[in-house]
Enzyme design. Sequence first.
Site, PDB file in Angstrom:
ATOM      1  N   GLU A  30      -9.169 -13.126  -6.073  1.00 11.60           N
ATOM      2  CA  GLU A  30      -7.775 -12.664  -6.192  1.00 11.60           C
ATOM      3  C   GLU A  30      -6.814 -13.842  -6.057  1.00 11.60           C
ATOM      4  O   GLU A  30      -5.799 -13.920  -6.767  1.00 11.60           O
ATOM      5  CB  GLU A  30      -7.468 -11.612  -5.110  1.00 11.60           C
ATOM      6  CG  GLU A  30      -8.231 -10.319  -5.280  1.00 11.60           C
ATOM      7  CD  GLU A  30      -7.781  -9.246  -4.296  1.00 11.60           C
ATOM      8  OE1 GLU A  30      -6.574  -9.153  -4.000  1.00 11.60           O
ATOM      9  OE2 GLU A  30      -8.646  -8.474  -3.822  1.00 11.60           O
ATOM     10  N   ASP A  37      -2.572   2.690  -9.704  1.00  8.84           N
ATOM     11  CA  ASP A  37      -3.550   1.657 -10.067  1.00  8.84           C
ATOM     12  C   ASP A  37      -3.921   1.733 -11.541  1.00  8.84           C
ATOM     13  O   ASP A  37      -5.098   1.652 -11.919  1.00  8.84           O
ATOM     14  CB  ASP A  37      -4.795   1.754  -9.176  1.00  8.84           C
ATOM     15  CG  ASP A  37      -4.451   1.500  -7.725  1.00  8.84           C
ATOM     16  OD1 ASP A  37      -3.551   0.693  -7.464  1.00  8.84           O
ATOM     17  OD2 ASP A  37      -5.064   2.129  -6.852  1.00  8.84           O
ATOM     18  N   HIS A  75      -5.274  -5.299  -7.855  1.00 10.27           N
ATOM     19  CA  HIS A  75      -6.074  -4.211  -7.293  1.00 10.27           C
ATOM     20  C   HIS A  75      -7.511  -4.697  -7.142  1.00 10.27           C
ATOM     21  O   HIS A  75      -8.051  -5.321  -8.054  1.00 10.27           O
ATOM     22  CB  HIS A  75      -6.017  -2.981  -8.217  1.00 10.27           C
ATOM     23  CG  HIS A  75      -6.793  -1.821  -7.674  1.00 10.27           C
ATOM     24  ND1 HIS A  75      -6.306  -1.026  -6.657  1.00 10.27           N
ATOM     25  CD2 HIS A  75      -8.022  -1.353  -7.977  1.00 10.27           C
ATOM     26  CE1 HIS A  75      -7.211  -0.104  -6.373  1.00 10.27           C
ATOM     27  NE2 HIS A  75      -8.258  -0.271  -7.152  1.00 10.27           N
ATOM     28  N   MET A 106       0.821  -1.201   0.000  1.00  8.01           N
ATOM     29  CA  MET A 106       0.000   0.000   0.000  1.00  8.01           C
ATOM     30  C   MET A 106       0.864   1.264   0.000  1.00  8.01           C
ATOM     31  O   MET A 106       0.883   2.040   0.956  1.00  8.01           O
ATOM     32  CB  MET A 106      -0.951  -0.027   1.209  1.00  8.01           C
ATOM     33  CG  MET A 106      -1.815  -1.276   1.255  1.00  8.01           C
ATOM     34  SD  MET A 106      -2.802  -1.565  -0.242  1.00  8.01           S
ATOM     35  CE  MET A 106      -4.149  -0.435   0.082  1.00  8.01           C
TER      36      MET A 106
HETATM   37  C1  GAR Z   1      -5.991  -7.111  -1.641  1.00 10.43           C
HETATM   38  O1  GAR Z   1      -7.393  -7.005  -1.735  1.00 10.43           O
HETATM   39  C2  GAR Z   1      -5.333  -6.347  -2.768  1.00 10.43           C
HETATM   40  O2  GAR Z   1      -6.059  -6.413  -3.969  1.00 10.43           O
HETATM   41  C3  GAR Z   1      -5.329  -4.950  -2.219  1.00 10.43           C
HETATM   42  O3  GAR Z   1      -4.988  -5.100  -0.873  1.00 10.43           O
HETATM   43  C4  GAR Z   1      -5.463  -6.370  -0.421  1.00 10.43           C
HETATM   44  C5  GAR Z   1      -4.326  -7.108   0.223  1.00 10.43           C
HETATM   45  O4  GAR Z   1      -4.769  -8.282   0.828  1.00 10.43           O
HETATM   46  N1  GAR Z   1      -4.404  -4.097  -2.915  1.00 10.43           N
HETATM   47  C6  GAR Z   1      -4.599  -2.801  -3.146  1.00 10.43           C
HETATM   48  O5  GAR Z   1      -5.570  -2.198  -2.715  1.00 10.43           O
HETATM   49  C7  GAR Z   1      -3.520  -2.118  -3.971  1.00 10.43           C
HETATM   50  N2  GAR Z   1      -3.960  -0.831  -4.421  1.00 10.43           N
HETATM   51  P1  GAR Z   1      -3.733  -9.377   1.300  1.00 10.43           P
HETATM   52  O6  GAR Z   1      -2.661  -8.664   2.128  1.00 10.43           O
HETATM   53  O7  GAR Z   1      -4.560 -10.319   2.142  1.00 10.43           O
HETATM   54  O8  GAR Z   1      -3.162 -10.028   0.077  1.00 10.43           O
END
Ligand code: GAR
Length: 219
Positions: free
Chosen positions: A176, A147, A111, A92
Amino acid sequence: MGERLPIVVLVSGGGTNLQALIEGAAADLPVTIRAVISNRPGVFALERAQRAGIHTELLDHTQFADREAYDAALVALIDRFEPALVVLAGFMRILTPGFVNHYSGRMINIHPSLLPRHRGLHTHQRAIEAGDSEHGATVHFVTPELDSGPLILQARVPVLPGDDADTLAARVLTQEHQIYPQAVRWFAEGRLQLVAGVAQLDGAPIQIGAPDAAPLAQR
Ligand code: GAR
Protein backbone atom coordinates in the site's frame (compact mmCIF):
# COMPACT_ATOMS: atom_id res chain seq x y z
CA MET A 1 9.74 21.12 -8.27
CA GLY A 2 6.86 22.75 -10.15
CA GLU A 3 3.47 23.46 -8.64
CA ARG A 4 2.35 21.20 -5.83
CA LEU A 5 -1.13 19.71 -5.70
CA PRO A 6 -3.03 20.68 -2.54
CA ILE A 7 -4.50 17.59 -0.86
CA VAL A 8 -6.45 16.79 2.30
CA VAL A 9 -6.00 13.36 3.88
CA LEU A 10 -8.78 11.70 5.91
CA VAL A 11 -7.77 9.13 8.53
CA SER A 12 -9.22 7.02 11.34
CA GLY A 13 -6.29 5.01 12.64
CA GLY A 14 -2.59 4.34 12.64
CA GLY A 15 -1.80 6.38 9.58
CA THR A 16 0.94 4.36 7.92
CA ASN A 17 -0.42 5.30 4.49
CA LEU A 18 -0.46 8.92 5.62
CA GLN A 19 3.16 8.46 6.67
CA ALA A 20 4.05 7.23 3.19
CA LEU A 21 2.49 10.37 1.73
CA ILE A 22 4.27 12.62 4.25
CA GLU A 23 7.59 11.02 3.36
CA GLY A 24 6.78 11.24 -0.33
CA ALA A 25 6.00 14.94 -0.05
CA ALA A 26 9.27 15.48 1.82
CA ALA A 27 11.02 13.83 -1.13
CA ASP A 28 9.72 14.46 -4.65
CA LEU A 29 5.98 13.77 -4.52
CA PRO A 30 4.52 17.06 -5.81
CA VAL A 31 1.78 17.55 -3.21
CA THR A 32 1.15 19.75 -0.20
CA ILE A 33 -0.85 18.12 2.57
CA ARG A 34 -2.97 21.07 3.68
CA ALA A 35 -4.74 19.18 6.46
CA VAL A 36 -5.19 15.76 8.01
CA ILE A 37 -8.70 15.16 9.32
CA SER A 38 -9.68 12.33 11.66
CA ASN A 39 -13.14 11.20 12.72
CA ARG A 40 -11.63 9.58 15.82
CA PRO A 41 -9.79 11.32 18.66
CA GLY A 42 -6.35 10.21 19.77
CA VAL A 43 -5.40 8.18 16.72
CA PHE A 44 -1.72 7.88 15.87
CA ALA A 45 -2.28 9.32 12.40
CA LEU A 46 -2.94 12.72 14.00
CA GLU A 47 0.34 12.50 15.87
CA ARG A 48 2.19 11.62 12.67
CA ALA A 49 0.75 14.72 11.02
CA GLN A 50 1.59 16.96 13.97
CA ARG A 51 5.16 15.67 14.03
CA ALA A 52 5.45 16.62 10.37
CA GLY A 53 4.08 20.10 11.05
CA ILE A 54 0.83 19.44 9.18
CA HIS A 55 -2.42 21.06 10.24
CA THR A 56 -4.80 18.57 11.89
CA GLU A 57 -8.52 18.58 12.54
CA LEU A 58 -10.72 16.25 14.55
CA LEU A 59 -14.34 15.91 13.48
CA ASP A 60 -15.74 13.32 15.87
CA HIS A 61 -18.61 11.43 14.27
CA THR A 62 -20.07 10.52 17.67
CA GLN A 63 -20.99 14.20 18.13
CA PHE A 64 -23.41 14.20 15.18
CA ALA A 65 -27.01 13.06 15.02
CA ASP A 66 -26.74 11.17 11.76
CA ARG A 67 -24.58 10.41 8.77
CA GLU A 68 -25.98 13.28 6.69
CA ALA A 69 -25.18 15.85 9.38
CA TYR A 70 -21.67 14.50 9.82
CA ASP A 71 -20.90 14.39 6.12
CA ALA A 72 -22.23 17.94 5.61
CA ALA A 73 -19.91 19.18 8.36
CA LEU A 74 -17.05 17.20 6.86
CA VAL A 75 -17.56 18.75 3.42
CA ALA A 76 -17.55 22.22 4.98
CA LEU A 77 -14.37 21.45 6.88
CA ILE A 78 -12.52 19.86 3.95
CA ASP A 79 -13.48 22.66 1.56
CA ARG A 80 -11.94 25.30 3.84
CA PHE A 81 -8.60 23.86 2.71
CA GLU A 82 -9.53 23.93 -0.99
CA PRO A 83 -7.93 20.60 -1.89
CA ALA A 84 -7.63 19.46 -5.50
CA LEU A 85 -7.70 15.86 -4.23
CA VAL A 86 -9.19 14.22 -1.14
CA VAL A 87 -7.21 11.15 -0.08
CA LEU A 88 -8.92 8.55 2.13
CA ALA A 89 -6.15 6.79 4.05
CA GLY A 90 -7.74 4.29 6.39
CA PHE A 91 -10.82 6.50 6.83
CA MET A 92 -13.27 3.95 8.22
CA ARG A 93 -16.60 5.56 7.44
CA ILE A 94 -19.42 4.72 5.07
CA LEU A 95 -19.90 7.89 3.05
CA THR A 96 -23.22 9.40 1.98
CA PRO A 97 -23.88 9.77 -1.77
CA GLY A 98 -24.01 13.55 -1.31
CA PHE A 99 -20.50 13.55 0.14
CA VAL A 100 -19.12 11.24 -2.54
CA ASN A 101 -20.73 13.12 -5.40
CA HIS A 102 -19.36 16.42 -4.12
CA TYR A 103 -15.84 15.06 -4.67
CA SER A 104 -16.53 13.10 -7.82
CA GLY A 105 -13.29 12.54 -9.74
CA ARG A 106 -11.22 14.13 -6.98
CA MET A 107 -11.40 11.61 -4.14
CA ILE A 108 -9.47 8.36 -3.97
CA ASN A 109 -9.34 5.47 -1.50
CA ILE A 110 -7.07 2.56 -0.77
CA HIS A 111 -8.66 -0.74 0.18
CA PRO A 112 -6.80 -3.78 1.50
CA SER A 113 -7.97 -6.36 -1.04
CA LEU A 114 -7.90 -7.09 -4.73
CA LEU A 115 -11.20 -5.37 -5.51
CA PRO A 116 -13.80 -6.35 -6.46
CA ARG A 117 -12.95 -9.23 -4.09
CA HIS A 118 -13.50 -8.65 -0.37
CA ARG A 119 -15.20 -5.30 -0.01
CA GLY A 120 -15.80 -4.12 3.54
CA LEU A 121 -14.00 -5.16 6.72
CA HIS A 122 -11.68 -7.99 7.80
CA THR A 123 -10.35 -8.47 4.29
CA HIS A 124 -7.18 -10.32 5.31
CA GLN A 125 -9.02 -12.89 7.42
CA ARG A 126 -11.56 -13.36 4.66
CA ALA A 127 -8.86 -13.89 2.03
CA ILE A 128 -7.31 -16.60 4.20
CA GLU A 129 -10.65 -18.25 4.92
CA ALA A 130 -11.53 -18.21 1.22
CA GLY A 131 -8.30 -20.03 0.45
CA ASP A 132 -7.10 -17.25 -1.85
CA SER A 133 -3.57 -17.79 -3.13
CA GLU A 134 -3.23 -14.08 -3.88
CA HIS A 135 -4.29 -10.99 -2.00
CA GLY A 136 -3.38 -7.34 -2.13
CA ALA A 137 -4.56 -3.76 -2.16
CA THR A 138 -6.39 -1.49 -4.57
CA VAL A 139 -6.44 2.25 -5.14
CA HIS A 140 -9.68 3.48 -6.69
CA PHE A 141 -11.75 6.57 -7.31
CA VAL A 142 -14.57 6.75 -4.78
CA THR A 143 -18.16 6.26 -5.91
CA PRO A 144 -21.24 5.95 -3.70
CA GLU A 145 -21.13 2.14 -3.44
CA LEU A 146 -18.90 0.92 -0.57
CA ASP A 147 -15.34 0.03 -1.63
CA SER A 148 -16.29 0.37 -5.23
CA GLY A 149 -15.43 2.76 -8.01
CA PRO A 150 -13.08 2.78 -10.98
CA LEU A 151 -9.83 0.98 -10.18
CA ILE A 152 -6.55 2.88 -10.52
CA LEU A 153 -3.80 0.58 -9.28
CA GLN A 154 -3.43 -2.78 -7.56
CA ALA A 155 -0.59 -4.52 -5.76
CA ARG A 156 -0.62 -8.30 -5.41
CA VAL A 157 1.01 -10.36 -2.71
CA PRO A 158 1.02 -14.13 -2.15
CA VAL A 159 -0.94 -15.68 0.69
CA LEU A 160 1.68 -17.93 2.31
CA PRO A 161 1.21 -21.11 4.31
CA GLY A 162 0.98 -20.24 7.98
CA ASP A 163 -0.24 -16.69 7.34
CA ASP A 164 -2.66 -15.19 9.80
CA ALA A 165 -4.53 -11.94 9.32
CA ASP A 166 -1.69 -9.96 10.90
CA THR A 167 1.16 -11.35 8.81
CA LEU A 168 -0.89 -10.99 5.67
CA ALA A 169 -1.95 -7.44 6.58
CA ALA A 170 1.68 -6.46 7.11
CA ARG A 171 2.66 -7.84 3.70
CA VAL A 172 -0.20 -5.93 2.06
CA LEU A 173 0.54 -2.69 3.93
CA THR A 174 4.11 -2.46 2.63
CA GLN A 175 2.63 -2.62 -0.86
CA GLU A 176 0.00 0.00 0.00
CA HIS A 177 2.83 2.36 0.88
CA GLN A 178 4.16 1.96 -2.66
CA ILE A 179 0.99 2.18 -4.71
CA TYR A 180 -0.82 4.97 -2.87
CA PRO A 181 1.90 7.60 -3.35
CA GLN A 182 2.22 6.39 -6.96
CA ALA A 183 -1.48 6.98 -7.65
CA VAL A 184 -1.34 10.39 -5.94
CA ARG A 185 1.69 11.24 -8.09
CA TRP A 186 -0.18 10.38 -11.28
CA PHE A 187 -3.06 12.61 -10.22
CA ALA A 188 -0.73 15.45 -9.21
CA GLU A 189 1.05 15.22 -12.55
CA GLY A 190 -2.27 15.46 -14.39
CA ARG A 191 -1.86 11.95 -15.81
CA LEU A 192 -4.74 10.36 -13.89
CA GLN A 193 -8.34 11.42 -14.46
CA LEU A 194 -11.85 10.14 -14.05
CA VAL A 195 -13.59 10.70 -17.40
CA ALA A 196 -17.28 9.75 -17.73
CA GLY A 197 -16.87 7.21 -14.94
CA VAL A 198 -13.72 5.65 -16.39
CA ALA A 199 -10.30 5.96 -14.75
CA GLN A 200 -7.77 7.05 -17.35
CA LEU A 201 -3.99 7.19 -17.25
CA ASP A 202 -2.41 9.36 -19.93
CA GLY A 203 -5.76 9.43 -21.71
CA ALA A 204 -6.20 5.65 -21.92
CA PRO A 205 -8.62 3.61 -19.79
CA ILE A 206 -6.91 1.80 -16.93
CA GLN A 207 -7.43 -1.94 -17.26
CA ILE A 208 -6.49 -3.70 -14.06
CA GLY A 209 -5.46 -7.29 -14.54
CA ALA A 210 -5.41 -7.00 -18.32
CA PRO A 211 -2.79 -9.33 -19.78
CA ASP A 212 -0.96 -6.48 -21.50
CA ALA A 213 -1.01 -4.17 -18.48
CA ALA A 214 2.57 -3.03 -17.99
CA PRO A 215 4.07 -3.60 -14.56
CA LEU A 216 4.18 -0.49 -12.41
CA ALA A 217 7.94 0.00 -12.82
CA GLN A 218 7.61 0.29 -16.60
CA ARG A 219 5.01 3.02 -16.64
C1 GAR B 1 -5.10 0.18 5.36
O1 GAR B 1 -4.82 -1.20 5.23
C2 GAR B 1 -6.17 0.59 4.38
O2 GAR B 1 -6.08 -0.09 3.15
C3 GAR B 1 -7.42 0.21 5.12
O3 GAR B 1 -7.17 0.58 6.44
C4 GAR B 1 -5.77 0.49 6.69
C5 GAR B 1 -5.28 1.79 7.27
O4 GAR B 1 -3.96 1.69 7.68
N1 GAR B 1 -8.58 0.86 4.59
C6 GAR B 1 -9.79 0.31 4.54
O5 GAR B 1 -10.03 -0.79 5.02
C7 GAR B 1 -10.86 1.15 3.86
N2 GAR B 1 -12.03 0.36 3.58
P1 GAR B 1 -3.14 3.00 8.03
O6 GAR B 1 -3.99 3.83 8.99
O7 GAR B 1 -1.89 2.47 8.70
O8 GAR B 1 -2.86 3.72 6.75
